[in-house]
Design a protein around this motif. Sequence first.
Motif, PDB file in Angstrom:
ATOM      1  N   LEU A 150       0.855  -1.179   0.000  1.00 29.52           N
ATOM      2  CA  LEU A 150       0.000   0.000   0.000  1.00 29.52           C
ATOM      3  C   LEU A 150       0.893   1.231   0.000  1.00 29.52           C
ATOM      4  N   CYS A 151       0.639   2.163  -0.908  1.00 25.30           N
ATOM      5  CA  CYS A 151       1.518   3.339  -1.034  1.00 25.30           C
ATOM      6  C   CYS A 151       0.706   4.624  -1.167  1.00 25.30           C
ATOM      7  N   ILE A 152       1.215   5.689  -0.546  1.00 26.70           N
ATOM      8  CA  ILE A 152       0.740   7.043  -0.809  1.00 26.70           C
ATOM      9  C   ILE A 152       1.940   7.815  -1.322  1.00 26.70           C
ATOM     10  N   GLN A 153       1.817   8.345  -2.538  1.00 27.14           N
ATOM     11  CA  GLN A 153       2.914   9.049  -3.191  1.00 27.14           C
ATOM     12  C   GLN A 153       2.468  10.479  -3.499  1.00 27.14           C
ATOM     13  N   PRO A 154       2.755  11.450  -2.623  1.00 31.48           N
ATOM     14  CA  PRO A 154       2.329  12.830  -2.884  1.00 31.48           C
ATOM     15  C   PRO A 154       3.097  13.499  -4.006  1.00 31.48           C
ATOM     16  N   ASN A 155       4.299  12.994  -4.298  1.00 31.89           N
ATOM     17  CA  ASN A 155       5.114  13.606  -5.345  1.00 31.89           C
ATOM     18  C   ASN A 155       5.875  12.506  -6.067  1.00 31.89           C
ATOM     19  N   ALA A 156       5.406  12.151  -7.236  1.00 29.27           N
ATOM     20  CA  ALA A 156       6.007  11.037  -7.966  1.00 29.27           C
ATOM     21  C   ALA A 156       7.050  11.492  -8.964  1.00 29.27           C
ATOM     22  N   HIS A 157       7.332  12.792  -9.016  1.00 29.46           N
ATOM     23  CA  HIS A 157       8.228  13.310 -10.050  1.00 29.46           C
ATOM     24  C   HIS A 157       9.649  13.465  -9.514  1.00 29.46           C
ATOM     25  N   TYR A 158      10.585  12.719 -10.100  1.00 26.90           N
ATOM     26  CA  TYR A 158      11.993  12.848  -9.755  1.00 26.90           C
ATOM     27  C   TYR A 158      12.745  13.119 -11.051  1.00 26.90           C
ATOM     28  N   GLY A 159      13.143  14.361 -11.247  1.00 27.13           N
ATOM     29  CA  GLY A 159      13.702  14.745 -12.531  1.00 27.13           C
ATOM     30  C   GLY A 159      15.160  14.393 -12.720  1.00 27.13           C
ATOM     31  N   ASP A 160      15.926  14.217 -11.593  1.00 23.55           N
ATOM     32  CA  ASP A 160      17.348  13.982 -11.765  1.00 23.55           C
ATOM     33  C   ASP A 160      17.630  12.511 -12.037  1.00 23.55           C
ATOM     34  N   GLN A 161      18.874  12.223 -12.378  1.00 21.81           N
ATOM     35  CA  GLN A 161      19.258  10.863 -12.748  1.00 21.81           C
ATOM     36  C   GLN A 161      19.110   9.906 -11.567  1.00 21.81           C
ATOM     37  N   VAL A 217      -3.414  14.561  -0.432  1.00 18.87           N
ATOM     38  CA  VAL A 217      -3.042  13.308   0.218  1.00 18.87           C
ATOM     39  C   VAL A 217      -2.092  13.621   1.364  1.00 18.87           C
ATOM     40  N   THR A 218      -1.797  12.601   2.150  1.00 17.85           N
ATOM     41  CA  THR A 218      -0.863  12.764   3.255  1.00 17.85           C
ATOM     42  C   THR A 218       0.566  12.746   2.722  1.00 17.85           C
ATOM     43  N   GLU A 219       1.529  12.837   3.625  1.00 20.65           N
ATOM     44  CA  GLU A 219       2.924  12.643   3.246  1.00 20.65           C
ATOM     45  C   GLU A 219       3.120  11.193   2.801  1.00 20.65           C
ATOM     46  N   ARG A 220       4.287  10.894   2.272  1.00 15.04           N
ATOM     47  CA  ARG A 220       4.575   9.571   1.736  1.00 15.04           C
ATOM     48  C   ARG A 220       4.353   8.487   2.790  1.00 15.04           C
ATOM     49  N   LEU A 221       3.689   7.425   2.378  1.00 12.03           N
ATOM     50  CA  LEU A 221       3.419   6.291   3.261  1.00 12.03           C
ATOM     51  C   LEU A 221       3.521   5.014   2.444  1.00 12.03           C
TER      52      LEU A 221
END
Length: 343
Positions: A150-161, A217-221
């Motif tokens: 089970l995951c909560i992902q408030p920010n799925a964007h990671y632009g760096d390598q 959503v909440t913070e990452r969980l």
Amino acid sequence: MTGEAHERAAARHEAHPEHGPEDLCTAGTLLYTQALREGRIRAPEAAATPCLTAYGLLQTRVGEPDWLEPVAPAVALHRMLDVSAQRVAEERRREARLSATFEPLMQVDGRRTAGADAGAVRVLSGIPQINEAINEAISDAMADAANELLCIQPNAHYGDQRGQLSQHLSLRRDQDMLDRGGRIRTLYQHTQRHLPLVRARYEQLRGDAEARSLDEVTERLIIVDRTVAFIPASADRSLALEVRHPALIAYFVNTFDRLWHLATPMHPQAVHQPTLNGITPRQRAIAALLVEGHTDSDIADRLGMNVRTARVHIAKLAATLGSESRAQLGYLIGQSGILDREG
């Protein structure tokens, strides 16, 4: 003072209730107030309230031993606070000494070293490798025949390598779990659902993987098999906690389930919320925050968008409702009933 007078004073002293300066007795308060007004008071009058001299509120008048004079309240308070601060500092030094004494003892490898709840909460750190540290811990937890994630992902964007590599590794890990017959449910913030990174992820995953989105959503969980969870432990996300305490895990799962039922499906079957009277679901979410008095920056932060995008939505909402000012917009939102029909 005669011997009999001394005896009477001693008797009154013994009858005086014990208390601290923060709980000054009624008799002491009245007498101290009288002394402040009159400038002095006879020593025998204070015999029944020894707290006044004990706490430095009354002191012997210079050259007149039979008289007491009051110490200014501000001066007395400063002295007491200084004594209190010294006690606090000493307790902190004691805590430091205790920690220094017991820390090496807790490293001893023995049967009785760990307590009953040892390992219930573990801190993960490693700036800037925190994502790797978390992913490694999650991988270890999932390696033991995990069947639910089970995951909560408030920010799925990671632009760096580094972020893209982390996503690649987690994708492979999740696919391995799905191949074993496991199930994955993920909650995203609504602004993430159209990101190329997220869309590509679900184009590649094969198996029982579902995803939904919410405006907030909440913070990452992350919860593995309802036995271990991972949550942020600092505002800058430089620390995380690995939690294994059953009561906390149950709380996290309950929170996830409630949010999941409120969320909009996005994979495998996407559901689009309807537009009501020209107001989009995103604009309704913004309207709800506007009537609560949040600023543009607050709204952007809570809904996972930049301030410019938030202001564009606010402008469109104002145009749709015919508002000419921020104050009028709040009124028109309430009159329109769009929030009553939300959800």
